[in-house]
Design an enzyme around this catalytic site. Structure first.
Site, PDB file in Angstrom:
ATOM      1  N   ALA A  35       0.820  -1.217   0.000  1.00 26.46           N
ATOM      2  CA  ALA A  35       0.000   0.000   0.000  1.00 26.46           C
ATOM      3  C   ALA A  35       0.860   1.277   0.000  1.00 26.46           C
ATOM      4  O   ALA A  35       0.568   2.230  -0.727  1.00 26.46           O
ATOM      5  CB  ALA A  35      -0.943   0.001   1.199  1.00 26.46           C
ATOM      6  N   LYS A 144       8.814   3.981  10.886  1.00 24.25           N
ATOM      7  CA  LYS A 144       7.858   3.669  11.962  1.00 24.25           C
ATOM      8  C   LYS A 144       8.599   2.997  13.110  1.00 24.25           C
ATOM      9  O   LYS A 144       9.509   2.204  12.885  1.00 24.25           O
ATOM     10  CB  LYS A 144       6.798   2.702  11.431  1.00 24.25           C
ATOM     11  CG  LYS A 144       5.847   2.226  12.546  1.00 24.25           C
ATOM     12  CD  LYS A 144       4.774   1.333  12.016  1.00 24.25           C
ATOM     13  CE  LYS A 144       5.269  -0.093  11.790  1.00 24.25           C
ATOM     14  NZ  LYS A 144       4.200  -0.941  11.227  1.00 24.25           N
TER      15      LYS A 144
HETATM   16  N1  SAM Z   1       3.812  -0.490   4.430  1.00 22.94           N
HETATM   17  C1  SAM Z   1       3.226  -1.789   4.051  1.00 22.94           C
HETATM   18  C2  SAM Z   1       1.994  -1.504   3.237  1.00 22.94           C
HETATM   19  O1  SAM Z   1       1.509  -0.359   3.283  1.00 22.94           O
HETATM   20  O2  SAM Z   1       1.504  -2.396   2.525  1.00 22.94           O
HETATM   21  C3  SAM Z   1       2.937  -2.634   5.289  1.00 22.94           C
HETATM   22  C4  SAM Z   1       4.205  -3.118   5.951  1.00 22.94           C
HETATM   23  S1  SAM Z   1       3.973  -4.324   7.202  1.00 22.94           S
HETATM   24  C5  SAM Z   1       3.303  -3.390   8.517  1.00 22.94           C
HETATM   25  C6  SAM Z   1       5.607  -4.667   7.759  1.00 22.94           C
HETATM   26  C7  SAM Z   1       6.469  -5.471   6.805  1.00 22.94           C
HETATM   27  O3  SAM Z   1       7.839  -5.419   7.244  1.00 22.94           O
HETATM   28  C8  SAM Z   1       6.130  -6.954   6.748  1.00 22.94           C
HETATM   29  O4  SAM Z   1       5.671  -7.277   5.449  1.00 22.94           O
HETATM   30  C9  SAM Z   1       7.441  -7.669   7.068  1.00 22.94           C
HETATM   31  O5  SAM Z   1       7.674  -8.819   6.302  1.00 22.94           O
HETATM   32  C10 SAM Z   1       8.463  -6.581   6.751  1.00 22.94           C
HETATM   33  N2  SAM Z   1       9.778  -6.772   7.388  1.00 22.94           N
HETATM   34  C11 SAM Z   1      10.039  -7.034   8.692  1.00 22.94           C
HETATM   35  N3  SAM Z   1      11.352  -7.203   8.907  1.00 22.94           N
HETATM   36  C12 SAM Z   1      11.960  -7.025   7.701  1.00 22.94           C
HETATM   37  C13 SAM Z   1      13.330  -7.089   7.269  1.00 22.94           C
HETATM   38  N4  SAM Z   1      14.313  -7.366   8.122  1.00 22.94           N
HETATM   39  N5  SAM Z   1      13.601  -6.866   5.963  1.00 22.94           N
HETATM   40  C14 SAM Z   1      12.582  -6.609   5.092  1.00 22.94           C
HETATM   41  N6  SAM Z   1      11.287  -6.528   5.448  1.00 22.94           N
HETATM   42  C15 SAM Z   1      10.967  -6.739   6.732  1.00 22.94           C
END
Ligand code: SAM
Length: 196
Positions: A35, A144
């Protein structure tokens, strides 16, 4: 139609603090389901939908699988803390650098608030190791975090590397949540040189 409600937080932040304009190059860390990437593609004109304005660029990186999005390049199954991934990212950037780093990353929550807070702060700090390689001097970082006792460590580090750091709590974030954002503007050229 956005893939997730999180889009509204980024729209709100951009409306107020103008991160984006047509032609800018953006990396979105933790991009799944996409998104924020949709918002970034629209606002930097990465799909070229507005022929009268410069065309931007959006790269999305996530540990998870990513469904294609017009105007964005995706790097799925990639851990942003992995130095090998840093090199891959650099190779994918048309100018080798971006103007904006976004991070809406979240580690898998354990439910232990303190631990989750610390894990996310460390994830955000890792972006500051990536920044010297890929962030243009003068660039912007939006990340964030979940508020807690180590947030000041992240803030201090951002203040060293950027001229201006703001704490943002968008309306679109639920009031009871600890979710907060740091918006760091004007990346210092020295931060770029020092760490190279
Ligand atoms: N901003 C996104 C959207 O609007 O669709 C939502 C993001 S979601 C809250 C958080 C994401 O961070 C997850 O998909 C997770 O897999 C990713 N994430 C967590 N640790 C990560 C890392 N070390 N490297 C890459 N992505 C990571």
């Amino acid at each position: 139609n956005y893939r997730c409600r999180s889009a509204f937080k980024l729209l709100e932040i951009d409306d107020k603090h103008s991160l984006f304009r047509p032609g800018l190059h953006v990396i979105d860390c933790g991009t799944a389901p996409g998104a924020w990437a949709q918002v970034a593609v629209e606002r930097v004109n990465a799909a070229g939908s507005d022929p009268d304005n410069p065309i931007g660029f959006v790269l999305g990186v996530d540990l998870l699988h990513l469904s294609p999005l017009e105007g964005a390049i995706f790097l799925p199954h990639a851990d942003i803390t992995d130095p090998g991934v840093h090199r891959e990212i650099q190779n994918l950037l048309p100018k080798g650098k971006v103007d904006v780093i976004l991070s809406d990353m979240a580690p898998n929550a354990t439910g232990i608030r303190e631990l989750d807070h610390q894990k996310l702060i460390h994830l955000c700090l890792s972006l500051l190791d990536l920044a010297p390689c890929i962030l243009q001097p003068g660039g912007v970082l939006l990340c964030k975090f979940w508020d807690g006792k180590d947030a000041h460590l992240l803030r201090r580090r951002l203040m060293q590397d950027f001229q201006e750091v703001r704490t943002i709590k968008p309306q679109a974030s639920r009031k009871e949540s600890a979710e907060t954002f740091f918006l760091a503007k004007t990346y210092r050229a020295e931060a770029n040189v020092q760490l190279k």
